[in-house]
Design an enzyme around this catalytic site. Sequence first.
Site, PDB file in Angstrom:
ATOM      1  N   HIS A  21      60.836   4.573  66.864  1.00 21.59           N
ATOM      2  CA  HIS A  21      59.839   5.640  66.710  1.00 21.59           C
ATOM      3  C   HIS A  21      58.437   5.062  66.663  1.00 21.59           C
ATOM      4  CE1 HIS A  21      63.450   7.473  64.496  1.00 21.59           C
ATOM      5  NE2 HIS A  21      63.443   7.910  65.731  1.00 21.59           N
ATOM      6  N   ASP A 116      56.134  12.789  65.161  1.00 19.41           N
ATOM      7  CA  ASP A 116      57.338  12.691  65.970  1.00 19.41           C
ATOM      8  C   ASP A 116      58.376  13.687  65.453  1.00 19.41           C
ATOM      9  OD1 ASP A 116      58.807  11.432  63.930  1.00 19.41           O
ATOM     10  OD2 ASP A 116      58.201   9.438  64.573  1.00 19.41           O
TER      11      ASP A 116
END
Length: 476
Positions: A21, A116
């Site tokens: 991520h 995210d």
Amino acid sequence: MAMTKVKKPHAALLASPGMGHLIPVLELGKRMVTHHDFLVTVFVVASDPASTSLLNSPTPNDDLGIVALPSVDISGLVDPKAPLVAKLLVLMRESLPSLRSSIAAMKCRPTALVVDLFGTDAFAIANEFGMLRYVFDTTTAWFLAVALHSSSIGKNVIWEEHVKSQKPLKVPGCKSLRFEDTLESFLNIDRFDGSQFLGTEMTKTDGILINTWEDLESTTVKALRDNNFLGRVVKVPIYPVGPLIRKDRKQVLDKEVKIWLDKQPTESVIYVSFGSGGTLSAKQIIELAWGLEQSRQRFIWVVRPPSENALGTYFTIGKNDGDGMPDYLPEGFFTRTKDIGLVIPMWAPQAQILSHPSVGGFLSHCGWNSTLESILNGVPMIAWPLYAEQKMNAALLTEEFGIAVRPKLSQTDEIVERDEIATMVKMIMVDNEEGHAMRTRVKELNSSAEKALSKGGSSYNSLSQIAKDCLQRLQA
Ligand code: UDP
């Protein structure tokens, strides 16, 4: 006439734990700063040593700042055996108070908040401070379509039509999802909650950014933008902004690895790695070792101690990196393969290895960052997915993009056997029709990726549009 200086828009980016991520969020930040004149502050919820070390990596200039949010202890809040998604969501939630106080203390208040998939709870902060809100899907457009579709149809339909019947899940205008490639969280139907990845917040944002590009997933991107997609559940602009991968030219290869790679012929080495969290069982490691040896092809293998949990190193990677040579490989393996192989314990500078001219294949767990790094270096793959959305990525790589082969699992114990591994390795590394076609195709995709990112390309234009929206908000 006095010129009024146009202020730059300031975007706050929030990255959830894990290299998979953090890397794309940092790369998004760099691109916004270098190509679209943003100020960017990346807030990081880091929980593994490898991510923490990335926080000190060089930034392009002072317009990009990185802030590590204080670590939080979630041991009393979540069952240690809970799925990874549940842990990530709790970590993110517990980090929100420090995110809020950091933003509140900023002199130059951000115009936009980009999170995210695990960070949508932070939109409450964006609302409070009047910021635009964007979600960054660090994987594929297809994953986004499947997640949105499953959220909209709900648990009962998923159970009846997909899990119980084991029939493919039909997604409007997109590739169907085979039962075998379904994410673990769908299969664990008791815990299934369609909003667990995205939350209902997802569809109420100012845009969804995806780490893909239009030409790579044109059908899916078109479906997501279609007025009829899920009866128009998705009312937000869809922005493919990728491929964003790490190109840290300053990070050099270890001397030993560089010397070894420099000595090998062009495109003759297969790189073997299962991402930042992936681990194999003891039995599977043995089969992989024998398979590589039997193939007689050159290899670099990033090895980790065996674990029955495929996610064995997700929260610990970076700890004890480079510990002595592994003792869990078959006896005599090092001696027999010393002329063709290099074994690296725990962690390797993957982006640099893949860009070396001697590397010609990648045996990968199909994490999306690894996949993009392979495409951008024109390297075909062996698709060996382990967890999360990796089986979906493997299906795309083999069936849609034509740049990978996928080994079969043995029926008895669900491992990939040595003969199958050797066959797959030879298929992509030895000059043959199938391997040649994949190599040509992956190089075509590499060119189309570069086109998307260049000025006026589709991904470039996506970020230009977001910059325009942010400037408008700033001037309002
Ligand atoms: N990576 C690396 N060295 C390793 C393993 C992973 O540099 O030994 C990097 C890799 O280049 C990629 C990221 O970590 O950028 C892993 O992301 P990916 O999405 O492929 O998989 P995940 O780790 O999230 O499963």
